[in-house]
Motif scaffolding. Structure first.
Motif, short mmCIF file in Angstrom:
data_model
loop_
_atom_site.label_atom_id
_atom_site.label_comp_id
_atom_site.label_asym_id
_atom_site.label_seq_id
_atom_site.Cartn_x
_atom_site.Cartn_y
_atom_site.Cartn_z
N HIS A 160 -12.38 18.35 -1.37
CA HIS A 160 -12.50 19.23 -1.87
C HIS A 160 -13.35 19.11 -3.13
N TYR A 182 -4.55 1.28 2.16
CA TYR A 182 -5.02 2.51 1.34
C TYR A 182 -5.88 3.26 1.38
N LEU A 183 -7.25 2.76 2.23
CA LEU A 183 -8.38 3.75 2.29
C LEU A 183 -8.28 4.94 3.05
N ARG A 184 -6.95 5.49 3.38
CA ARG A 184 -6.68 6.00 4.08
C ARG A 184 -7.30 7.70 4.41
N HIS A 185 -7.88 8.15 3.15
CA HIS A 185 -8.52 8.73 3.53
C HIS A 185 -10.08 9.47 3.73
N TYR A 186 -10.21 8.00 4.13
CA TYR A 186 -12.36 7.45 4.37
C TYR A 186 -11.61 7.58 5.44
N ALA A 233 -10.43 10.02 -6.48
CA ALA A 233 -11.07 11.19 -5.12
C ALA A 233 -12.55 11.29 -6.91
N PHE A 234 -11.16 11.65 -7.51
CA PHE A 234 -11.74 12.52 -9.49
C PHE A 234 -11.87 11.82 -10.30
N ARG A 269 1.68 2.23 -3.37
CA ARG A 269 1.12 2.41 -4.43
C ARG A 269 1.22 4.23 -5.36
N PRO A 325 -7.48 18.33 0.61
CA PRO A 325 -7.55 18.74 -0.97
C PRO A 325 -8.38 18.11 -1.89
N LEU A 326 -8.07 16.34 -1.54
CA LEU A 326 -9.15 15.19 -1.97
C LEU A 326 -10.36 15.60 -1.83
N LEU A 363 -5.71 -4.07 3.87
CA LEU A 363 -4.76 -2.94 3.70
C LEU A 363 -5.28 -2.12 4.33
N PRO A 380 0.99 -1.13 0.01
CA PRO A 380 -0.06 -0.13 -0.04
C PRO A 380 1.10 1.12 -0.16
#
Lengths: 162, 256
Positions: free
Chosen positions: B53, B25-29, A39-40, A30, B50-51, B23, A27
């Motif tokens: 917004h 890698y979903l850290r921004h959730y 995100a986008f 990545r 920023p992600l 894992l 991870p």
């Protein structure tokens, strides 16, 4: 670092996700874009093997004035130079059409409309060209050597043998 | 205080997802409970991710549809050379010449600019591509001005796919490729489009009506030949990248 070079299969996202879920890619390794992409996401998946979109006939862009344009072009009057560096400049055809519509509202008979509006627009253009400054301007200053030599030279009798 | 049951289901779902993927890698959730209503009324300005917004770098105010129209972005090629995958982006055909729908183009371009700004914000390497001799100097100068890279010459095969061997050392490839035209000539697609997809590099590409948009991650339908249009794209991408970099500098200064 593990990677998948099979660009025909899935998308770059699905291939990286596959590597991550199976543990081939850590991870922390990545790609930098991975979170941004999630995100986008793009409007359509960037898949190589995509079904073709439905093939509908392409819409034709036509205007009412096209009939007038065709009349001018059939007589070979429609073409003229246009300055595309000036965004406010009008094309020759635009002037012809506005003149045509003006004359038509004035009640000029249908047969004479084309010839008359072409004449008026041509006359206007000629007048504008005459108003403009002369193309060649003498930029040589009166004190220069060239001016002095030319003043002394007798150009009229340059070939006469004395 | 009672928390709705649905919230627990949501947490459970996220936990399951993470377990299944094995894992983090979903850290921004974030799974942490959201701040309560009373806290948010205070005048403490929390740092925005920023992600999360929708338009952190304000790229939507970089251009208008009128700007695109003035730069002649709407002109496509003639009907005969149309690639079927470009059909959804068309507005119509004016006496045989295809015209792009600029509303669609604007949406795609904003998405692409936002992505470029985010990559610049994260310190990614960006490479501009263009194989039109008339515009190549402009593109190279743009890349220089925003501190990035450009490749506008003949593409030696394997620059991406065989980089470590060709350059004789471990090579860092770009993190984003921006193609100002995706064709080598009128017939062939640029090899770097395929190679970027191979090397898991996202791409932004201006695709004209005769190009194939499938392998481009963020395709932008529009005219890729006219110098005025290329100038506009260069200006926009430069500005987006510079905004991303400015934010990055601000962040780094705050941290230090």
């Amino acid at each position: 670092m593990a990677s998948s070079r099979l660009e025909r299969i899935g998308t770059i996202l699905t291939r990286v996700e596959g590597l991550l879920t199976r543990g081939a890619m850590k991870p922390d390794d990545r790609p930098l874009w991975f979170d941004v992409y999630r995100a986008f996401p793009p409007f359509t998946e960037p898949k190589m093997a995509k079904p073709k979109p439905e093939i509908k006939p392409i819409r034709q862009i036509l205007y009412q004035e096209d009939i007038i344009r065709a009349k001018f072009h059939s007589k070979g009057l429609g073409l003229g130079t246009t300055n595309i560096l000036n965004p406010n400049s009008e094309t020759h055809m635009k002037r012809l059409i506005s003149q045509y519509q003006k004359l038509k509202s004035d009640g000029v008979p249908e047969e004479e409309l084309i010839e008359k509006s072409a004449e008026i627009v041509d006359g206007e253009r000629q007048r504008q060209e005459n108003i403009k400054e002369p193309k060649y301007k003498n930029t040589v200053s009166p004190e220069s050597v060239t001016t002095q030599v030319l003043a002394e030279a007798d150009l009229k009798n340059i070939f006469s043998e004395k | 205080m009672r928390v709705p049951a649905i919230y627990f289901y949501y947490l459970y779902f996220l936990a399951c997802l993470q377990l299944r993927l094995g894992l983090s890698y979903l850290r921004h959730y974030s799974t942490a409970p959201k701040p309560l209503q009373e806290n948010s009324t205070e005048d403490v300005k929390l740092p925005v991710n920023p992600l999360e917004h929708p338009d952190y770098f304000q790229v939507h105010n970089l251009f208008t549809v009128k700007d695109l129209f003035d730069a002649r972005v709407h002109y496509g090629h003639k009907e005969g050379s149309l690639n079927d995958y470009m059909r959804p982006y068309l507005y119509g055909s004016r006496l045989g010449h295809l015209i792009f729908d600029l509303d669609i183009t604007a949406e795609h371009l904003r998405k692409a600019l936002n992505f470029a700004a985010h990559i610049a914000y994260r310190g990614g390497i960006i490479c501009f591509f263009n194989r039109n001799a008339m515009n190549s100097h402009k593109v190279e100068r743009t890349a220089k001005e925003c501190g990035e890279y450009a490749h506008t010459r003949f593409w030696r095969g394997g620059i991406f796919t065989n980089a470590n061997y060709q350059f004789g050392a471990v090579t860092r490839l770009p993190d984003l490729c921006i193609f100002l035209n995706t064709q080598n000539n009128i017939l062939n697609q640029h090899t770097a489009v395929r190679d970027s997809a191979k090397m898991l590099i996202p791409t932004i590409g201006i695709v004209d009506s005769n190009c194939n948009p499938n392998l481009i991650t963020y395709p932008v339908p529009g005219n890729d030949d006219t110098p005025v249009a290329i100038e506009l794209y260069c200006k926009l991408f430069k500005e987006a990248i510079l905004r991303g970099k400015a934010e990055r500098m601000k962040l780094l200064q705050e941290v230090n």
